[in-house]
Design an enzyme around this catalytic site. Structure first.
Site, PDB file in Angstrom:
ATOM      1  N   HIS A  36      -4.471 -45.340  12.209  1.00  0.00           N
ATOM      2  CA  HIS A  36      -3.679 -44.400  12.955  1.00  0.00           C
ATOM      3  C   HIS A  36      -2.939 -45.301  14.016  1.00  0.00           C
ATOM      4  CE1 HIS A  36      -3.766 -40.832  10.674  1.00  0.00           C
ATOM      5  NE2 HIS A  36      -5.173 -40.920  10.479  1.00  0.00           N
ATOM      6  N   ASP A  46       3.428 -45.453  15.822  1.00  0.00           N
ATOM      7  CA  ASP A  46       4.141 -44.677  14.576  1.00  0.00           C
ATOM      8  C   ASP A  46       5.464 -44.629  14.701  1.00  0.00           C
ATOM      9  OD1 ASP A  46       1.674 -44.202  13.372  1.00  0.00           O
ATOM     10  OD2 ASP A  46       1.592 -41.814  14.196  1.00  0.00           O
TER      11      ASP A  46
END
Length: 392
Positions: free
Chosen positions: A135, A164
């Site tokens: 992540h 991200d």
């Protein structure tokens, strides 16, 4: 009734097939759609893992959704048919997944050699970690960026906007636009490998440059922009809320001290690092004497670079953002409007978030499928029309 409004932005006429995923790839496709691209989102029947219901997820807005069973030969052929008339395909799956499904780069480019095949992953398409889960916090941690952000005691993740959305989605969009521009001269498509570790590393190019020049220490809370400097940081006010201070330039620093009522002579030199702890304590004590909004009023109209730290529910109501229309109310909740802005071909939010398969029939017809063909695909279960929205 159209599932989304007609395109109006600078990418009008560009067609994009999105293989639905989570987070940064959908955000990249949202940006392309709101810049005018005709994006069709290919969802799994029933959708995938979601933090909120898909019809409430702002990342699903502005483009229709078709539900396709890619595990069937007919479903795979639906995607390849879409690819034939597309300019771009975006996928955010693990390396090798689209190849196993029969819609990988070789399959797609064989159908359409002019296709830009854009791939979004955390670790990239190759390397020792390519097939591992991760992540934003993991990708930032490996690039050095996370090490540089936080307090002296511990790193603090900057939400998930570093890898991200900043290092991932925005670099994918840059890659897509660059590949489309290059195609105008070569006539050929290509694969864009947008790895979040690459993009996040690029975002801290300046910091690596300062480190190499000896102007940055490789530890937190020890540098100009990481909270160590008393004139660049946040301070608590009398009501427990905070202000952000960014008075780097000497003339701005002078206005900061004047507004706080601090004697510059007693305060010491701005770049006297040995006195920074003392100076921070003095500034902190001054800010505790008034509320956040009182200090905002004190520094209004100055170049002291002091602004209130606003909450998510406060920010859309700030006079500056309200005047620019930076946010809009949708369903009783604020959402950011498209950026950047264009003088002749403005982008636009083109529709509410769509549930998986809500637009299967209408979108396939718009992309050149025939009525009987769509009916056959629905009957075979290769594609699925959601119950809500359009009817089969």
């Amino acid at each position: 009734m159209r599932p989304v409004l007609p395109p109006t932005g600078p990418l009008a006429g560009t067609r994009v097939v999105e293989l639905a995923g989570l987070g940064p790839a959908p955000y990249a496709c949202l940006l392309l759609a709101e810049l005018g691209a005709d994006v069709v989102r290919v969802d799994r029947p029933g959708g995938g893992t979601q933090l909120v219901p898909p019809e409430r997820d702002a990342l699903n807005r502005s483009r229709p959704s078709v539900a396709v069973d890619l595990k069937t030969p007919a479903g795979r052929d639906v995607v390849l048919r879409l690819v034939e008339s597309a300019d771009v395909l975006v996928e955010g799956l693990r390396p090798g997944v689209t190849e196993r499904l029969g819609v990988g780069p070789d399959d797609a480019l064989a159908r359409n050699p002019r296709l830009v095949y854009a791939r979004m992953t955390g670790w990239g398409q190759d390397g020792p970690l390519a097939d591992r889960a991760g992540h934003d916090i993991n990708y930032l941690g490996l690039t050095g960026a996370l090490h540089a952000i936080g307090t002296a005691e511990a790193p603090v993740p900057p939400l998930n906007i570093g890898a991200d959305f900043g290092g991932g989605a925005l670099f994918l969009v840059v890659g897509v636009l660059a590949a489309l521009l290059e195609r105008q001269t070569s006539g050929r498509g290509q694969v864009v490998d947008a790895a979040m570790v690459d993009g996040a590393s690029s975002l801290v190019t300046m910091v690596y440059g300062l480190l190499g020049a000896g102007a940055w220490q490789d530890r937190r809370a020890a540098n100009l922009l990481d909270g160590a400097a008393p004139f660049y940081g946040t301070y608590a006010c009398a009501d427990g809320r905070h202000v952000a201070v960014g008075a780097i330039e000497p003339q701005f620093h002078a206005q900061l001290l004047a507004g706080l009522g601090i004697d510059p002579g007693a305060h010491g030199g701005q770049l006297d690092v040995a006195r920074w702890p003392e100076q921070r304590a003095r500034i902190a004590a001054a800010f505790t004497t008034r509320t956040r909004d009182e200090w905002a009023g004190t520094f209004a109209g100055t170049d002291a670079c002091v602004t209130p730290v606003l909450g998510l529910t406060e920010a859309p109501r700030h006079p500056h953002l309200a005047a620019r229309g930076t946010f809009a109310d949708r369903g009783g909740h604020p959402e950011p409007e498209p950026a950047p802005r264009f003088s002749r071909t403005p982008g636009a939010v083109r529709g509410a978030p769509r549930a998986p398969g809500q637009d299967t029939r209408t979108a396939l017809l718009a992309w050149g499928f025939g009525e009987e063909e769509v009916a056959g695909l629905l009957e075979a279960g290769a594609v699925v029309q959601a119950d809500r929205g359009e009817q089969r």
